[in-house]
Design an enzyme around this catalytic site. Structure first.
Site, PDB file in Angstrom:
ATOM      1  N   SER A   1      81.851  24.542  25.429  1.00 46.71           N
ATOM      2  CA  SER A   1      81.884  25.800  26.198  1.00 46.71           C
ATOM      3  C   SER A   1      82.931  26.723  25.590  1.00 46.71           C
ATOM      4  O   SER A   1      83.920  26.256  24.998  1.00 46.71           O
ATOM      5  CB  SER A   1      82.264  25.492  27.652  1.00 46.71           C
ATOM      6  OG  SER A   1      82.721  26.646  28.323  1.00 46.71           O
TER       7      SER A   1
ATOM      8  N   TYR B   1      88.696  21.984  33.388  1.00 47.94           N
ATOM      9  CA  TYR B   1      87.358  22.183  32.816  1.00 47.94           C
ATOM     10  C   TYR B   1      87.486  22.642  31.357  1.00 47.94           C
ATOM     11  O   TYR B   1      86.863  22.065  30.457  1.00 47.94           O
ATOM     12  CB  TYR B   1      86.550  23.200  33.636  1.00 47.94           C
ATOM     13  CG  TYR B   1      85.195  23.460  33.020  1.00 47.94           C
ATOM     14  CD1 TYR B   1      84.239  22.456  32.950  1.00 47.94           C
ATOM     15  CD2 TYR B   1      84.886  24.697  32.457  1.00 47.94           C
ATOM     16  CE1 TYR B   1      83.007  22.672  32.342  1.00 47.94           C
ATOM     17  CE2 TYR B   1      83.654  24.929  31.861  1.00 47.94           C
ATOM     18  CZ  TYR B   1      82.715  23.917  31.806  1.00 47.94           C
ATOM     19  OH  TYR B   1      81.499  24.123  31.195  1.00 47.94           O
TER      20      TYR B   1
END
Ligand code: NDP
Ligand code: 8X3
Length: 250
Positions: free
Chosen positions: A137, A150
């Site tokens: 990501s 995250y």
């Protein structure tokens, strides 16, 4: 020509579900994994058991993962492509307010489970001169408020991909880290604990990446000539860019 086999994790929704459709349409066999067995069964019902094998288990349960691997039907047992896609963000609170249990769930899913399945499949991937596509990501490259663990897990995925590639040097196995930005899937519903309105609001008017965009990208990477490796690929919607340093003053 014998059909190739892809193991796609997180196949019950979003990028993974779209990737199943793309690979089956392209003539591959797919091992589709995720926790929601009903959604996996729908894939089998739609495409047939000779095209899709459902492997329903929680990625954090190593024994269940190993059992699913051991139970692969012979025609699905040699894996040419591992798409490490299963993952999640939980919460958007800054670190002091964040829930430690959520942090641990993200690490267990996005990091520990990903490396466990990769390790398990390396022998067949090496034997097949196969490929690993890891879904990282942009949050692994660009810090944002509430991204804390995250983003940390995705930085791990990006770096693990590069290191794995180095260790597999000479094996013919290709390794890719795909690093998407904002994409509309169930991601934000999961992150917010089920808040569909918050998800709709986040994506409204932003023309985000779609699950099909990422599925097409994985398909492209998997079908490149064998001498090419897309090592890292950052993808954002045109509407998104990184702009950010903050300064606090007394
Ligand atoms: P979705 O929430 O739509 O899909 C996530 C998938 O992961 C589901 O199939 C879910 O299956 C699976 N999953 C989550 N936890 C587990 C678990 N413990 N065991 C097995 N499977 C699990 O989100 P996306 O499609 O967007 O996410 C796919 C990947 O892409 C993730 O790694 C995410 O971090 C990454 N990503 C997403 C972006 C976005 O903006 N959407 C951008 C960049 C990266 P089930 O619940 O059935 O177990
Ligand atoms: C998901 C993209 O920017 O919401 O990985 O963290 S972002």
């Amino acid at each position: 020509m014998t059909a190739k086999t892809a193991w796609i994790t997180g196949a019950t929704s979003g990028f993974g579900a779209a990737a199943v459709e793309r690979f089956v349409a392209g003539g591959w066999r797919v091992i589709a994994s995720g926790r929601r067995a009903d959604r996996l069964q729908q894939l089998v019902d739609r495409h047939g058991a000779e095209k899709v094998h459902a492997a329903a288990f929680d990625m954090r349960d190593e024994a269940a993962m190993r059992a699913a691997h051991a139970a692969l039907p012979p025609e699905f047992a040699t894996v040419d492509l591992l798409v490490n896609n299963a993952g999640l963000a939980l919460g958007t609170a800054p670190a002091p307010q964040a829930d430690l249990a959520q942090w641990k769930q993200m690490i267990d899913t996005n990091v520990t489970a990903l490396v466990t399945l990769t390790h398990l499949l390396l022998p067949t991937l090496i034997a097949r001169r196969g490929a690993v596509v890891n879904i990282s990501s942009i949050s692994g490259s660009y810090a944002y408020r509430g991204g804390n663990v995250y983003g940390g897990t995705k930085a791990f995925v990006t770096q693990f991909s590069q290191n794995l590639r180095v260790d597999l040097h000479g094996s013919g196995v290709r390794v890719t880290s795909i690093e998407p930005g904002m994409a509309e899937t169930e991601f934000t519903v999961v992150r917010t604990g089920g808040d569909q309105a918050a998800s709709d609001q986040l994506y409204a008017g932003a023309h985000p990446i779609t699950a099909t965009d990422i599925a097409d990208t994985i398909w492209w990477i998997a079908n490149l000539p064998p001498h090419l490796d897309i090592t890292r690929l950052e993808i954002m919607p045109v509407s998104q860019s990184a702009a950010g340093l903050q300064v606090h003053r007394d």
